[in-house]
Scaffold this motif. Sequence first.
Motif, PDB file in Angstrom:
ATOM      1  N   ARG A  96      -0.287  69.173  82.501  1.00 38.13           N
ATOM      2  CA  ARG A  96      -0.088  68.133  83.512  1.00 38.13           C
ATOM      3  C   ARG A  96       1.021  68.509  84.483  1.00 38.13           C
ATOM      4  O   ARG A  96       0.909  68.287  85.688  1.00 38.13           O
ATOM      5  CB  ARG A  96       0.213  66.791  82.845  1.00 38.13           C
ATOM      6  CG  ARG A  96      -1.019  66.153  82.227  1.00 38.13           C
ATOM      7  CD  ARG A  96      -0.786  64.705  81.867  1.00 38.13           C
ATOM      8  NE  ARG A  96       0.282  64.488  80.903  1.00 38.13           N
ATOM      9  CZ  ARG A  96       0.119  64.412  79.582  1.00 38.13           C
ATOM     10  NH1 ARG A  96      -1.088  64.521  79.062  1.00 38.13           N
ATOM     11  NH2 ARG A  96       1.144  64.213  78.785  1.00 38.13           N
ATOM     12  N   ALA A  97       2.098  69.087  83.972  1.00 39.02           N
ATOM     13  CA  ALA A  97       3.214  69.485  84.832  1.00 39.02           C
ATOM     14  C   ALA A  97       2.777  70.533  85.850  1.00 39.02           C
ATOM     15  O   ALA A  97       3.122  70.450  87.033  1.00 39.02           O
ATOM     16  CB  ALA A  97       4.375  70.020  83.988  1.00 39.02           C
ATOM     17  N   VAL A  98       2.001  71.499  85.405  1.00 44.48           N
ATOM     18  CA  VAL A  98       1.500  72.540  86.314  1.00 44.48           C
ATOM     19  C   VAL A  98       0.582  71.917  87.363  1.00 44.48           C
ATOM     20  O   VAL A  98       0.688  72.233  88.557  1.00 44.48           O
ATOM     21  CB  VAL A  98       0.782  73.657  85.525  1.00 44.48           C
ATOM     22  CG1 VAL A  98       0.046  74.610  86.460  1.00 44.48           C
ATOM     23  CG2 VAL A  98       1.778  74.424  84.665  1.00 44.48           C
ATOM     24  N   ALA A  99      -0.299  71.026  86.941  1.00 43.22           N
ATOM     25  CA  ALA A  99      -1.219  70.379  87.883  1.00 43.22           C
ATOM     26  C   ALA A  99      -0.463  69.526  88.898  1.00 43.22           C
ATOM     27  O   ALA A  99      -0.784  69.541  90.098  1.00 43.22           O
ATOM     28  CB  ALA A  99      -2.234  69.528  87.130  1.00 43.22           C
ATOM     29  N   ILE A 100       0.535  68.808  88.447  1.00 44.95           N
ATOM     30  CA  ILE A 100       1.324  67.973  89.355  1.00 44.95           C
ATOM     31  C   ILE A 100       2.072  68.844  90.352  1.00 44.95           C
ATOM     32  O   ILE A 100       2.083  68.572  91.559  1.00 44.95           O
ATOM     33  CB  ILE A 100       2.294  67.076  88.559  1.00 44.95           C
ATOM     34  CG1 ILE A 100       1.506  66.009  87.801  1.00 44.95           C
ATOM     35  CG2 ILE A 100       3.333  66.441  89.472  1.00 44.95           C
ATOM     36  CD1 ILE A 100       2.306  65.286  86.742  1.00 44.95           C
ATOM     37  N   ALA A 101       2.697  69.899  89.872  1.00 44.95           N
ATOM     38  CA  ALA A 101       3.434  70.801  90.767  1.00 44.95           C
ATOM     39  C   ALA A 101       2.497  71.428  91.798  1.00 44.95           C
ATOM     40  O   ALA A 101       2.831  71.530  92.978  1.00 44.95           O
ATOM     41  CB  ALA A 101       4.148  71.882  89.964  1.00 44.95           C
ATOM     42  N   ALA A 102       1.316  71.841  91.362  1.00 47.66           N
ATOM     43  CA  ALA A 102       0.355  72.477  92.273  1.00 47.66           C
ATOM     44  C   ALA A 102      -0.153  71.505  93.326  1.00 47.66           C
ATOM     45  O   ALA A 102      -0.556  71.929  94.417  1.00 47.66           O
ATOM     46  CB  ALA A 102      -0.816  73.044  91.478  1.00 47.66           C
ATOM     47  N   SER A 103      -0.118  70.207  93.034  1.00 49.68           N
ATOM     48  CA  SER A 103      -0.641  69.223  93.979  1.00 49.68           C
ATOM     49  C   SER A 103       0.347  68.867  95.087  1.00 49.68           C
ATOM     50  O   SER A 103      -0.030  68.196  96.048  1.00 49.68           O
ATOM     51  CB  SER A 103      -1.043  67.944  93.234  1.00 49.68           C
ATOM     52  OG  SER A 103       0.104  67.252  92.790  1.00 49.68           O
ATOM     53  N   VAL A 104       1.575  69.321  94.990  1.00 47.52           N
ATOM     54  CA  VAL A 104       2.579  69.016  96.011  1.00 47.52           C
ATOM     55  C   VAL A 104       2.307  69.854  97.257  1.00 47.52           C
ATOM     56  O   VAL A 104       2.104  71.070  97.175  1.00 47.52           O
ATOM     57  CB  VAL A 104       4.001  69.267  95.467  1.00 47.52           C
ATOM     58  CG1 VAL A 104       5.049  69.125  96.563  1.00 47.52           C
ATOM     59  CG2 VAL A 104       4.297  68.326  94.311  1.00 47.52           C
ATOM     60  N   ALA A 105       2.308  69.187  98.392  1.00 53.02           N
ATOM     61  CA  ALA A 105       2.042  69.874  99.666  1.00 53.02           C
ATOM     62  C   ALA A 105       3.063  70.980  99.899  1.00 53.02           C
ATOM     63  O   ALA A 105       4.268  70.790  99.708  1.00 53.02           O
ATOM     64  CB  ALA A 105       2.099  68.876 100.815  1.00 53.02           C
ATOM     65  N   GLY A 106       2.573  72.165 100.276  1.00 52.87           N
ATOM     66  CA  GLY A 106       3.431  73.306 100.555  1.00 52.87           C
ATOM     67  C   GLY A 106       3.569  74.271  99.412  1.00 52.87           C
ATOM     68  O   GLY A 106       4.010  75.410  99.598  1.00 52.87           O
TER      69      GLY A 106
ATOM     70  N   THR B 205      12.695  69.775  95.314  1.00 56.45           N
ATOM     71  CA  THR B 205      12.930  68.335  95.221  1.00 56.45           C
ATOM     72  C   THR B 205      11.614  67.563  95.141  1.00 56.45           C
ATOM     73  O   THR B 205      11.480  66.637  94.337  1.00 56.45           O
ATOM     74  CB  THR B 205      13.760  67.849  96.420  1.00 56.45           C
ATOM     75  OG1 THR B 205      15.005  68.552  96.426  1.00 56.45           O
ATOM     76  CG2 THR B 205      14.017  66.354  96.354  1.00 56.45           C
ATOM     77  N   ALA B 206      10.645  67.961  95.965  1.00 55.32           N
ATOM     78  CA  ALA B 206       9.357  67.267  95.968  1.00 55.32           C
ATOM     79  C   ALA B 206       8.649  67.405  94.626  1.00 55.32           C
ATOM     80  O   ALA B 206       8.080  66.436  94.107  1.00 55.32           O
ATOM     81  CB  ALA B 206       8.475  67.805  97.094  1.00 55.32           C
ATOM     82  N   VAL B 207       8.680  68.594  94.040  1.00 55.33           N
ATOM     83  CA  VAL B 207       8.045  68.810  92.736  1.00 55.33           C
ATOM     84  C   VAL B 207       8.788  68.037  91.650  1.00 55.33           C
ATOM     85  O   VAL B 207       8.164  67.372  90.808  1.00 55.33           O
ATOM     86  CB  VAL B 207       7.961  70.320  92.397  1.00 55.33           C
ATOM     87  CG1 VAL B 207       7.534  70.528  90.950  1.00 55.33           C
ATOM     88  CG2 VAL B 207       6.994  71.019  93.345  1.00 55.33           C
ATOM     89  N   ALA B 208      10.107  68.089  91.666  1.00 54.76           N
ATOM     90  CA  ALA B 208      10.892  67.361  90.668  1.00 54.76           C
ATOM     91  C   ALA B 208      10.627  65.859  90.771  1.00 54.76           C
ATOM     92  O   ALA B 208      10.461  65.185  89.749  1.00 54.76           O
ATOM     93  CB  ALA B 208      12.384  67.648  90.850  1.00 54.76           C
ATOM     94  N   ASP B 209      10.558  65.343  91.990  1.00 53.12           N
ATOM     95  CA  ASP B 209      10.263  63.924  92.187  1.00 53.12           C
ATOM     96  C   ASP B 209       8.863  63.579  91.676  1.00 53.12           C
ATOM     97  O   ASP B 209       8.665  62.540  91.039  1.00 53.12           O
ATOM     98  CB  ASP B 209      10.376  63.545  93.666  1.00 53.12           C
ATOM     99  CG  ASP B 209      11.806  63.525  94.161  1.00 53.12           C
ATOM    100  OD1 ASP B 209      12.741  63.568  93.333  1.00 53.12           O
ATOM    101  OD2 ASP B 209      11.993  63.483  95.397  1.00 53.12           O
ATOM    102  N   ALA B 210       7.896  64.448  91.951  1.00 47.61           N
ATOM    103  CA  ALA B 210       6.525  64.195  91.497  1.00 47.61           C
ATOM    104  C   ALA B 210       6.437  64.203  89.975  1.00 47.61           C
ATOM    105  O   ALA B 210       5.749  63.368  89.380  1.00 47.61           O
ATOM    106  CB  ALA B 210       5.569  65.238  92.090  1.00 47.61           C
ATOM    107  N   LEU B 211       7.148  65.114  89.333  1.00 50.21           N
ATOM    108  CA  LEU B 211       7.144  65.161  87.870  1.00 50.21           C
ATOM    109  C   LEU B 211       7.793  63.901  87.291  1.00 50.21           C
ATOM    110  O   LEU B 211       7.293  63.329  86.319  1.00 50.21           O
ATOM    111  CB  LEU B 211       7.874  66.407  87.368  1.00 50.21           C
ATOM    112  CG  LEU B 211       7.187  67.747  87.624  1.00 50.21           C
ATOM    113  CD1 LEU B 211       8.111  68.897  87.245  1.00 50.21           C
ATOM    114  CD2 LEU B 211       5.876  67.843  86.869  1.00 50.21           C
ATOM    115  N   ALA B 212       8.884  63.471  87.898  1.00 51.27           N
ATOM    116  CA  ALA B 212       9.571  62.282  87.407  1.00 51.27           C
ATOM    117  C   ALA B 212       8.739  61.024  87.618  1.00 51.27           C
ATOM    118  O   ALA B 212       8.732  60.124  86.774  1.00 51.27           O
ATOM    119  CB  ALA B 212      10.921  62.141  88.107  1.00 51.27           C
ATOM    120  N   ALA B 213       8.019  60.963  88.722  1.00 49.08           N
ATOM    121  CA  ALA B 213       7.216  59.781  89.045  1.00 49.08           C
ATOM    122  C   ALA B 213       5.922  59.717  88.243  1.00 49.08           C
ATOM    123  O   ALA B 213       5.327  58.648  88.127  1.00 49.08           O
ATOM    124  CB  ALA B 213       6.899  59.760  90.534  1.00 49.08           C
TER     125      ALA B 213
END
Length: 87
Positions: free
Chosen positions: A66-76, A26-34
């Motif tokens: 960008r998607a990979v970088a955003i996903a990698a930046s999510v805590a956990g 959920t956190a990764v999906a939210d980060a990608l959408a935002a």
Amino acid sequence: MVFKEGTFHGEVPEHFDGPHPALLETAVADALAAAGTIDPSDVAVTCENGTVFLTGRVGSLEEIERAVAIAASVAGVRAVESKLSAG
């Protein structure tokens, strides 16, 4: 975004190490959408043992990066594996 139904309900088991996979998904999906720089409408996010798997299609190779970088930046998130295609 494609979301899968949660499979765990109740208290976290004692042997569980780290955030619940559904929370990371959920956190990764939210980060990608935002992010606003990626069209995540055809991206599926799944997680296993702290590794996030991105599958589906985005608009360009730059969006994949960008998607990979955003996903990698999510805590956990411990690692990101991309099965994304562009086009």
